[in-house]
Design an enzyme around this catalytic site. Structure first.
Site, PDB file in Angstrom:
ATOM      1  N   LEU A 249       0.853  -1.190  -0.102  1.00  0.00           N
ATOM      2  CA  LEU A 249       0.288   0.120  -0.061  1.00  0.00           C
ATOM      3  C   LEU A 249       0.952   1.466   0.031  1.00  0.00           C
ATOM      4  O   LEU A 249       1.622   1.377   0.897  1.00  0.00           O
ATOM      5  CB  LEU A 249      -0.931   0.094   1.274  1.00  0.00           C
ATOM      6  CG  LEU A 249      -2.017   1.207   1.251  1.00  0.00           C
ATOM      7  CD1 LEU A 249      -2.993   1.188   0.236  1.00  0.00           C
ATOM      8  CD2 LEU A 249      -2.585   1.070   2.554  1.00  0.00           C
ATOM      9  N   ASP A 250       0.477   2.199  -1.074  1.00  0.00           N
ATOM     10  CA  ASP A 250       1.248   3.546  -1.252  1.00  0.00           C
ATOM     11  C   ASP A 250       2.702   3.304  -1.037  1.00  0.00           C
ATOM     12  O   ASP A 250       3.537   4.318  -0.951  1.00  0.00           O
ATOM     13  CB  ASP A 250       0.819   4.185   0.000  1.00  0.00           C
ATOM     14  CG  ASP A 250      -0.614   4.443   0.164  1.00  0.00           C
ATOM     15  OD1 ASP A 250      -1.226   4.615  -0.964  1.00  0.00           O
ATOM     16  OD2 ASP A 250      -1.108   4.881   1.152  1.00  0.00           O
ATOM     17  N   GLU A 251       3.255   2.144  -1.685  1.00  0.00           N
ATOM     18  CA  GLU A 251       4.726   2.059  -1.803  1.00  0.00           C
ATOM     19  C   GLU A 251       5.149   1.876  -3.278  1.00  0.00           C
ATOM     20  O   GLU A 251       6.402   1.505  -3.578  1.00  0.00           O
ATOM     21  CB  GLU A 251       5.207   0.945  -1.033  1.00  0.00           C
ATOM     22  CG  GLU A 251       5.057   1.075   0.510  1.00  0.00           C
ATOM     23  CD  GLU A 251       6.355   1.932   1.085  1.00  0.00           C
ATOM     24  OE1 GLU A 251       7.282   2.257   0.191  1.00  0.00           O
ATOM     25  OE2 GLU A 251       6.538   1.875   2.226  1.00  0.00           O
TER      26      GLU A 251
END
EC number: 3.5.1.10
Lengths: 307, 307, 307, 307
Positions: A249-251
């Site tokens: 997530l969000d990486e």
């Protein structure tokens, strides 16, 4: 993107189907490979011999990994060319240098599916650029877990699919999204403030083909309610980040970011309001650059050949 | 820069003298010419055949004038090369395409003379980058119509020349500047808040070789006291502009600009203070890019191949 | 800052000693307390009755905690005033509203100790503003775990203390810093790229009186080598953050932040170079605002009454 | 705004009619006058005695003209108040200090007429904020010299008036605009890319009540086609400026400005596209601040008490 080592990739053929017309005046080539002497000369020669003029060209060598990246826009000086033939002629060079490469018709507008939840500002920005013809994409469908954006899509005459989701129906709902994606021969998916976390399977299926806008300046404030996180931390600038979706997530690899100044006096609600404009602008740029094949993946990062 | 049409330019030879060592591992080529097919291939081929690898390459076509601009950094894979020989080998291509071109040793640091008056922040920024080795220039002299910067230059061990000027002595003073420039085999002049207007003759003599920092966001607020002009107009952002010097005051080709937010509450003195940092940063970038041969003139504008 | 509930605080008296002259034309008052009607009127009245004119005034109510913050600059219309008397006259109001408050002579320049390691750009920026008189501080000492900044300090005629530190000598070295701070009647400490982590004890001792510059856009990239972290993450903007030092590393209340655009082509070394200018500018602003008593603590955040 | 010297102004009464409800919990007071001791105390006292709490307060003294500006938001702690009575009670103070002043119901949303031509991005941004309730205005009419924005206005359910204009019909067309403005009890006019130059008479009639967005960073590139002017000059940043309309074209008091980076590679058409987002954001801020009575005129400049 196709990996060409010893055999002709099937992926190239798949992409041919997608990219519409079989002949064109202008192609975009992008590739990456290990750096080695003579690459540019070999590429430039090949296209010069075929009567192409180079309209734009950008290159980058990662000095740490010695990986070489290039994007070039080629214009035929001798009338329309068969993309298939251009690809075939490029294949030997691609093999010689072990390139991961793609070649596109520059007149073709990528077909895009947009996912959205209840906030329409990013969606509207994309629809507007699409309608005015300044954003080089073809929005073929909008999917949403809410119905609220339906009238907007009708206004823009873009098919809207209401796909509600619960914990129990998540896999079916995602299958429906993928079906819409496939049925429309879509090239990529844009998460325009879609407030659902994609399953690992969907992330894998759309690897390098799904762009998300996160409403913070990553890596700060991952996850939920980033503006409230920003308020609590008391930062003096807030931001937005467009990135490729990965299962972490969000990486995912960052495509574009921007920030705006705020002060102690701004409430979380005001941060949300200020952030709207940044989100829309950042996502618009990322979508534009991806659609123009200006973004190349460099492991967990991107190479962005913006103008 | 040398114009090569039919005869070998003498300017190329002049520049050889300046650029120090006669052999190198890395050269920078920059050129402009009318756009036509095959340029990149011809250039890439020539250097590939001579054992050069392309490390960096940027190009631009002005769609209105159809002028083509290119800068490329070439690394020899076969040990040091004679720059003179590289130039000779490039000459036929340059003639064929009617190029205006220059070729430099990339290890050579351009020799720079800095002119300053009483404000030292831009000078200090350049001296600091020079001393730390991060700004790829060799500051060979500082000239000033005031003595106040002498101790700073001594501290940095850079020759300082105090050249006071009055209306009556302007031509002699400018001759002294030119002499210092020539005696030091300088490559370019930087006006780092030098508060004298150069004569037309000096502007001509240093055409394309003199960079000025103007303390406003041009084309707004030309001439004297731009921060006071900005205060009077009530702008909400102030800026700085680095540009090549021409005989028309503050009208030369712009290399770089930046701005900073201000408010109604800032006095003219505060604008001056806020502006200092912008001026120094903008001038530093312009000097760096010029020194790295990233700036090409496009009539009254520049093409800047920054990273 | 002094907490006044029922008894006259001893801290106020301590601060009187520090703030030099006993009479002044201009005072700065800052305070915070629970929001309640009549505060501004009470304050404005008191000072109007004593012949003060309000030159500047800012206030803020935290809508979540209902805490009220105010800073006001008061000019005497009746010649110099005794600060002690002004404080005494304000004490009843402060008690009535349960204020945490401070009152300063606006002509007094806070006495500052700067800690630095081997990078001098932030130090130099502060020394330069101090020397030119535009940064309203009095730099009374520079302390460093390295000797490299000694010549620079000598050049600016500021006392330099070389305090090397090892794991074993950390507590003694910090004691030496505190002694220098006390002996010089210093008002606050600035960590201008001081690459040592302060002990909890020192953080406590200097709570609200120590400002650090961190070379990232917090909360991203805490700890060591943030530019390399930024490079590895592939962010498109890098930043700097000035904050109060607390015992939690890089978690203190943020005073100011700024960012600059970078690209995939920038090496970590280039990020470091680009970041230098941001760090210096951000720290300069934070020091200026703290020195002008424009920064008020709001638990883990700040209220910054900048112009 | 009402000028109160010796007689009660009729303008105050006019404004009472406009601002709707006769009682409120929250008022906004803004005024300017010559600086003199005791103003803040007098104002704060008056409202404290009437049971008001100060929610927000900002002030500014122009150090060159010694003019004092203040805006304050006052919340009644004793239930709803009659605005008329508050005004009457303030009148003596206004007279004593020679204030130019206005007092508003803070719950009242100003009534706005928007003028537009063929480009809808600024209009759409305002309509969107209005519809979502985050922009504190009431859009009562849109007027246009073209019909193209009619469907958009219908979509947002805002009355649209198509008022074509030729050289010969300009005065009648402007009269029609003024009529629509009056008939709707409008508070101000927003020129959201309205590509007609207003006559001096209309500028006079709407003095301080008409906000324009100019698509350049003023004072650079006044008049027509500023993006093309910017392209020709080769600037490295483009901008937008929101300002009050005066009879001198693009010379009115500036409310807000912003810029975005561009490069030599951007065509004029791309500058237009990049500029769209800046224009919309800058105009949105100016409209918001004007609607919240945060903007005070200071001769040819503005005082903007933004958060």
């Amino acid at each position: 993107m196709s990996k060409t080592q010893n055999t002709e990739s099937t992926k190239v053929e798949l992409e041919n189907k997608d990219t519409g017309s079989s002949s064109t005046h202008e192609v975009v080539l992008k590739f990456s490979c290990s750096d080695q002497p003579g690459i540019v000369a070999a590429v430039a020669n090949l296209f010069a011999l075929q009567g192409f003029n180079i309209r734009e060209s950008s290159q980058f060598e990662d000095v740490h990994t010695h990986k070489f990246f290039m994007r070039t826009v080629l214009e035929s000086c001798e009338g329309p060319k068969s993309i298939e033939q251009v690809k075939t002629s490029f294949e030997p060079i691609a093999q010689r240098y072990g390139m991961e490469w793609s070649l596109y018709d520059n007149q073709y507008k990528p077909r895009v599916v947009i996912a959205v939840s209840q906030w329409g500002h990013c969606l509207e920005n994309l629809l507007d650029g699409y309608k005015r013809g300044t954003l080089p994409i073809d929005i073929v469908a909008v999917v949403s877990n809410h119905a609220v954006m339906q009238p907007l899509c009708e206004w823009y005459q873009v098919p809207f699919h209401h796909l509600p989701v619960t914990k129990d129906t998540k896999s079916e709902q995602e299958a429906a999204i993928l079906n819409i994606f496939s049925d429309n021969n879509a090239d990529f998916l844009v998460l325009a403030r879609y407030m659902q976390i994609l399953s690992n399977d969907l992330c894998e299926a759309l690897s390098g083909k799904a762009i998300n806008i996160h409403h913070s300046f990553l890596p700060g404030f991952k996850g939920a309610k980033p503006y409230h996180q920003a308020y609590d931390r008391g930062v003096k600038l807030i931001g937005a980040t467009a990135h490729y979706v990965t299962s972490e997530l969000d990486e995912g690899p960052i495509i574009e970011q921007a920030v705006e100044r705020v002060s102690h006096a701004n409430t979380p609600e005001e941060l949300v309001e200020i952030g709207r404009d940044i989100e829309a602008v950042v996502l618009n740029r990322a979508v534009r650059w991806h659609a123009q094949h200006r973004v190349l993946l460099n492991e967990t990062k991107t190479v962005v050949f913006s103008r």
